[in-house]
Design an enzyme around this catalytic site. Structure first.
Site, PDB file in Angstrom:
ATOM      1  N   GLY A  49     -13.846  -3.425  -6.652  1.00 56.03           N
ATOM      2  CA  GLY A  49     -14.865  -4.338  -7.702  1.00 56.03           C
ATOM      3  C   GLY A  49     -16.609  -4.465  -6.472  1.00 56.03           C
ATOM      4  N   GLN A  54     -24.534  -6.138  -3.050  1.00 59.10           N
ATOM      5  CA  GLN A  54     -23.851  -5.261  -2.011  1.00 59.10           C
ATOM      6  C   GLN A  54     -24.679  -3.743  -2.554  1.00 59.10           C
ATOM      7  OE1 GLN A  54     -19.622  -6.059  -3.024  1.00 59.10           O
ATOM      8  NE2 GLN A  54     -19.497  -5.275  -1.868  1.00 59.10           N
ATOM      9  N   CYS A 102     -13.117  -5.799   2.227  1.00 53.26           N
ATOM     10  CA  CYS A 102     -14.894  -5.831   1.540  1.00 53.26           C
ATOM     11  C   CYS A 102     -15.394  -4.084   1.536  1.00 53.26           C
ATOM     12  CB  CYS A 102     -15.360  -7.218   2.002  1.00 53.26           C
ATOM     13  SG  CYS A 102     -17.501  -7.020   0.981  1.00 53.26           S
ATOM     14  N   LEU A 103     -16.242  -4.123   0.668  1.00 55.09           N
ATOM     15  CA  LEU A 103     -16.773  -2.340   0.964  1.00 55.09           C
ATOM     16  C   LEU A 103     -17.849  -2.704   2.108  1.00 55.09           C
ATOM     17  CD1 LEU A 103     -16.692  -1.264  -2.261  1.00 55.09           C
ATOM     18  CD2 LEU A 103     -15.319   0.076  -0.906  1.00 55.09           C
ATOM     19  N   HIS A 144     -14.005 -12.950  -4.871  1.00 56.17           N
ATOM     20  CA  HIS A 144     -14.314 -12.752  -4.153  1.00 56.17           C
ATOM     21  C   HIS A 144     -15.838 -11.914  -3.985  1.00 56.17           C
ATOM     22  CE1 HIS A 144     -13.770  -9.332  -0.590  1.00 56.17           C
ATOM     23  NE2 HIS A 144     -14.907  -8.978  -1.895  1.00 56.17           N
ATOM     24  N   GLU A 145     -16.117 -11.362  -5.770  1.00 55.38           N
ATOM     25  CA  GLU A 145     -17.069 -10.523  -6.669  1.00 55.38           C
ATOM     26  C   GLU A 145     -18.345 -11.728  -6.503  1.00 55.38           C
ATOM     27  OE1 GLU A 145     -17.329  -7.714  -5.261  1.00 55.38           O
ATOM     28  OE2 GLU A 145     -15.479  -7.867  -4.938  1.00 55.38           O
ATOM     29  N   HIS A 148     -19.879 -13.124  -3.638  1.00 58.46           N
ATOM     30  CA  HIS A 148     -21.833 -12.133  -3.046  1.00 58.46           C
ATOM     31  C   HIS A 148     -22.925 -13.249  -3.845  1.00 58.46           C
ATOM     32  CE1 HIS A 148     -19.582  -9.531  -0.910  1.00 58.46           C
ATOM     33  NE2 HIS A 148     -18.997  -8.900  -1.475  1.00 58.46           N
TER      34      HIS A 148
END
Length: 179
Positions: A49, A54, A102-103, A144-145, A148
């Site tokens: 995702g 981000q 997480c990225l 999670h997404e 952000h």
């Protein structure tokens, strides 16, 4: 398509509240290009995702999904979804804890409590309504997404920092990549 730079924890842009995607942007080449770049970036980093903030885009836009992922071999597939202006509603009081990465928080993992079942609503890039009830890993990825979009990174949700650390220390001998 372009692989975009992913902002890292500490960048103040990750702490902003994203703006809703305006109706006049739906179906445009600009939006199509952002989404294409986001998918390219997510796949290049083997993520499941990605949220627009981000990559430095201050819009309420997330995408997620995979058929199978070697990092999550036991996770059921999640349909590839582009979701704009999402709203999440918990379905019940039950929460479950699970490991997240997480990225934007590379190399680290932590245990995060999330709602077990949720309903998520929003629109797709053409303004068509999206309305799903999901549970387990699918619910975790969406929460999670969408965090952000409100300037929240997963460590901010953690309750026990004894279960937070570097991938190679937490999982010796295993290859663990960020989400």
């Amino acid at each position: 398509m372009t692989i975009r730079e992913i902002l890292k924890m500490g960048d103040p842009r990750l702490l902003r509240v994203a703006k809703p995607v305006p109706r006049e942007m739906l179906g445009t080449e600009e939006l199509r290009q952002i989404i294409a770049d986001m998918f390219e970036t997510m796949h290049a980093h083997e993520g499941v995702g990605l949220a627009a903030p981000q990559i430095g885009i201050d819009l309420q836009l997330v995408l997620f999904g995979f058929e199978d992922n070697e990092r999550y071999p036991d996770a059921p597939s999640v349909p590839e979804t582009v979701l704009l202006n999402p709203v999440i509603t918990p379905l019940g009081e039950e929460q479950e804890e699970g490991w997240e990465g997480c990225l934007s928080v590379p190399g680290l993992r932590g245990v995060v409590p999330r709602w077990s079942r949720i309903r998520y609503q929003g629109i797709d890039p053409h303004g068509v309504a999206v309305d799903r009830e999901v549970d387990e890993f699918h619910a975790r990825v969406v929460q999670h997404e969408c965090d952000h979009l409100n300037g929240t990174l997963y460590p901010m949700r953690m309750k026990d920092f004894t279960r937070f650390g570097f991938n190679d220390a937490l999982f010796p001998g295993k290859v663990v990549r960020d989400e």
